[in-house]
Structures are given as C-alpha cells and as structure tokens.
Design an enzyme around this catalytic site. Structure first.
Site, PDB file in Angstrom:
ATOM      1  N   LYS A 116      -4.471  11.061   0.466  1.00  0.00           N
ATOM      2  CA  LYS A 116      -5.240  11.037   1.719  1.00  0.00           C
ATOM      3  C   LYS A 116      -6.652  11.566   1.494  1.00  0.00           C
ATOM      4  CE  LYS A 116      -1.993  10.565   5.400  1.00  0.00           C
ATOM      5  NZ  LYS A 116      -0.690  11.156   5.030  1.00  0.00           N
TER       6      LYS A 116
ATOM      7  N   LYS B 101       1.375  -4.688   0.078  1.00  0.00           N
ATOM      8  CA  LYS B 101       2.132  -3.770   0.914  1.00  0.00           C
ATOM      9  C   LYS B 101       1.833  -4.085   2.384  1.00  0.00           C
ATOM     10  CE  LYS B 101       1.674   1.234   1.599  1.00  0.00           C
ATOM     11  NZ  LYS B 101       2.576   1.755   2.426  1.00  0.00           N
TER      12      LYS B 101
ATOM     13  N   LYS C 137      -1.515  -2.402   8.355  1.00  0.00           N
ATOM     14  CA  LYS C 137      -2.458  -2.897   9.357  1.00  0.00           C
ATOM     15  C   LYS C 137      -3.806  -3.229   8.725  1.00  0.00           C
ATOM     16  CE  LYS C 137      -4.494  -2.005  13.774  1.00  0.00           C
ATOM     17  NZ  LYS C 137      -5.643  -1.274  14.264  1.00  0.00           N
TER      18      LYS C 137
END
Ligand code: TRP
Length: 331
Positions: free
Chosen positions: A117, A202, A205
C-alpha cells in the site's frame, strides 16, 4: 471466554460495488457459515477505507450503504446475522487506541500489505499514520467480538496473525484471559476464490474488468461478449487455449460440463461465441437470486438494518470494553 459460535469478518467501503471475485473469495464463505449456524458479524470497514481514500471521505461513507446492500443481496440474512458499519460502533476506536499503545512498531513495519500500500501511494510524503496502524484497527475489529473464527481470503492471513499476537500480548501484559486465539477460516475451495478478470488480469475496479453483483442482465451479457479469449482462435476450427481464456476460466468455475466444453474448444469443435452464449446463460442464472434480493431492498431498508446491526454489535463491543478496562485497571 469467547462465545463459541461467533465469527466476524469485514470489507472496506472503497468501492460502491462488490464484484464476483469478492463474492467467491469471501462472501460466499460467509453465507455458507451463516447457513451452518454460526453467529455471523458482517462489518463494513468504512474507517479502514479512509486509510487510502481520506480525501474522498464522503464516498467511503456513501459506499457503505451499497456494500451492505451487496452483503444482503449475496445472501446474508440481517435477522440471523449482524450487518453493521465499523464507524457506528465507537468501541472500535477505543480498542484501536489501547492496542496502539502495546503494539511494537516493528510488527507493523513487517506486514507485507503495508509495504504494498505504501508503494501504491507513491512516496512517504502523503502516507498517513493510519496506514501503518491498519492491522491494529483490524485487530480491534476482531477482538472486540471475541470470535471463534474470522472468515477471510488468504490475502488477509498476515493481518490475522498480528491480531492473535496483539491479543496474546494484551493477555500477558495485563495477566488476563480476555482474548482467546481465533481461527482463520480461509475457504477450502481456493481455486474458486481465484476468479480472473474479464481480461485475464486480476479482477479489479481499476482495470475495468469486473462483473459486479449489482450488474444488470444486459451489462453482464455485454461484458461477456467483449471478454478476452484465445487471441489466435479466429475461427471456430482454430484450437483454443482454455488456460489463458477468460471465458473458459469462467466456464470452469460455473459450468457443470466445463471439461467437455474445454475439450471442444481445444479441438476446434466450438467457437468462442458459443462459449460466451452458454456462459452468459449460466452466470445470469447464478446471479439471479442476488439481483432479486437487491431489487427488493430500498436505501432506507438498508439504513434500518445498519442501525439495528450497530445496536446488536454494540452490545458485545461494550461488554468486551468493560473487560478490557477492568484488565488494565483503567476504571
Ligand atoms: N482488511 C480487510 C480487507 O481488506 C477488511 C477488514 C477490516 C476485515 N476489518 C476486518 C476483515 C476484520 C476481517 C476482519 O479485506
């Protein structure tokens, strides 16, 4: 000490819609456990969404309604299970704060999802303190309910591990047994949990390659029509390579006679159009109950369900906090 049938899980409200990858990877398992008689707590982790989208806080909040709707559409029964928003039960914040006092920094810096992240956010300048604390908040989410187990996808294993470590550390520091280690309940059928995107990357969105639980029939049909297939299979008689074809991958997951369909694809006995047509029929049927349950729910219904969920979750949460304050002699 933990009530032996209680389980808890959650999803962040970073997007307004859940996709079938979320369903196969986690939600389907939750529904199954609910049917087996577990006392399921399903949480929309709206505060967790803020760790990466703090600039879009209103969306993280609004999305919560849609996510809860998807939970129910997917088969979570809000009468038997507790559907709630993390931010509605303030004890999550209190326990998070107390755990942050006893969690060594090194444990957090080692978490692999943190490093990922951190890279996604591009540099340390904008990286919030809350991102480092993500697993601590998740630990508070879990231990507040002293559950028997936590049903999640395999990607969450590092967070669950740190959670049991923090619980054990709390017990040791304050000479108590408030927290019992919980089980990781990772779906047995992990193959099924790996749903590829419509382009074989994968499902995400950001790649615009998802089938959403809330998609209309027309939208699903169009998406499958445009899905990625074997690039060298231009005619029906050209041999397909099902391992690299999104439509064939979906058939493997959802079609009872996928083996035959794959064999025909490889042998050049079936064209991609036929596979797409068959997949569309199967998938529309599979998702039909979800569409029907969703259509029967208004936003107000969902708000009522979340308010009721907050009360029921709050009961357990406040009991746990009393035990925690008692153990810490912080009265
Ligand atoms: N981190 C989880 C995810 O990204 C979401 C989550 C937040 C969660 N709190 C939780 C999952 C507690 C299980 C239990 O999917």
């Amino acid at each position: 000490m933990s009530s032996n049938k209680r389980i808890l899980s959650g999803m962040r409200s970073t997007n307004p819609q859940l996709h079938i990858g979320n369903y196969e990877g986690a939600l389907r398992n939750w529904v199954q456990l609910q049917e087996e008689g577990y006392e399921l707590f399903c949480m929309v982790a709206d505060w967790h969404a803020l760790t990466t989208m703090y600039e879009d806080s209103g969306a993280a909040s609004d999305n919560s309604i849609e996510i809860a709707k998807d939970f129910i559409a997917a088969g979570i029964d809000p009468k038997r299970s507790v559907v709630f928003r993390q931010s509605h039960v303030k004890e999550h914040a209190e326990l998070y704060l107390l755990f942050s006092m006893i969690t060594p920094l090194g444990w957090l810096e080692r978490v692999p999802t943190y490093k990922e992240k951190q890279q996604d956010m591009g540099g340390t300048e904008r990286e919030p303190y809350g991102l480092l604390g993500y697993p601590v908040l998740q630990t508070a989410d879990i231990l507040l309910y002293r559950p028997l187990g936590v049903p999640v996808g395999r990607d969450q294993a590092p967070h669950l591990e740190i959670g049991n470590d923090i619980g054990a550390r709390f017990n040791r520091l304050y000479k108590t047994e408030v927290f019992t280690p919980y089980k990781y309940m990772i779906p047995e059928d992990e193959n099924r949990a790996k749903v590829p995107g419509l382009d074989m990357r994968k499902m995400s969105k950001s790649y615009d390659n998802c089938i959403y639980l809330s998609d209309t029939e027309d939208a699903i049909a169009l998406k499958i029509k445009n899905a990625f297939t074997t690039p060298t299979k231009l005619r029906k008689t050209d041999p397909g390579v099902p391992e690299g074809c999104a439509v064939c991958q979906f058939l493997r997951l959802y079609s009872p006679n996928w083996e035959q369909q794959w064999a025909e694809d490889v042998a050049g006995e079936r064209g991609c159009m036929q596979s797409k047509k068959e997949l569309t029929e199967i998938l529309l049927e599979y998702l039909r109950p979800m569409r029907e349950r969703r259509a029967a729910l208004s936003d107000d219904d969902v708000r009522d369900i979340l308010a009721d969920g907050a009360l029921r979750a709050g009961e357990v949460a406040s009991q746990t906090m009393e035990m925690v304050r008692e153990a810490m002699k912080f009265r």
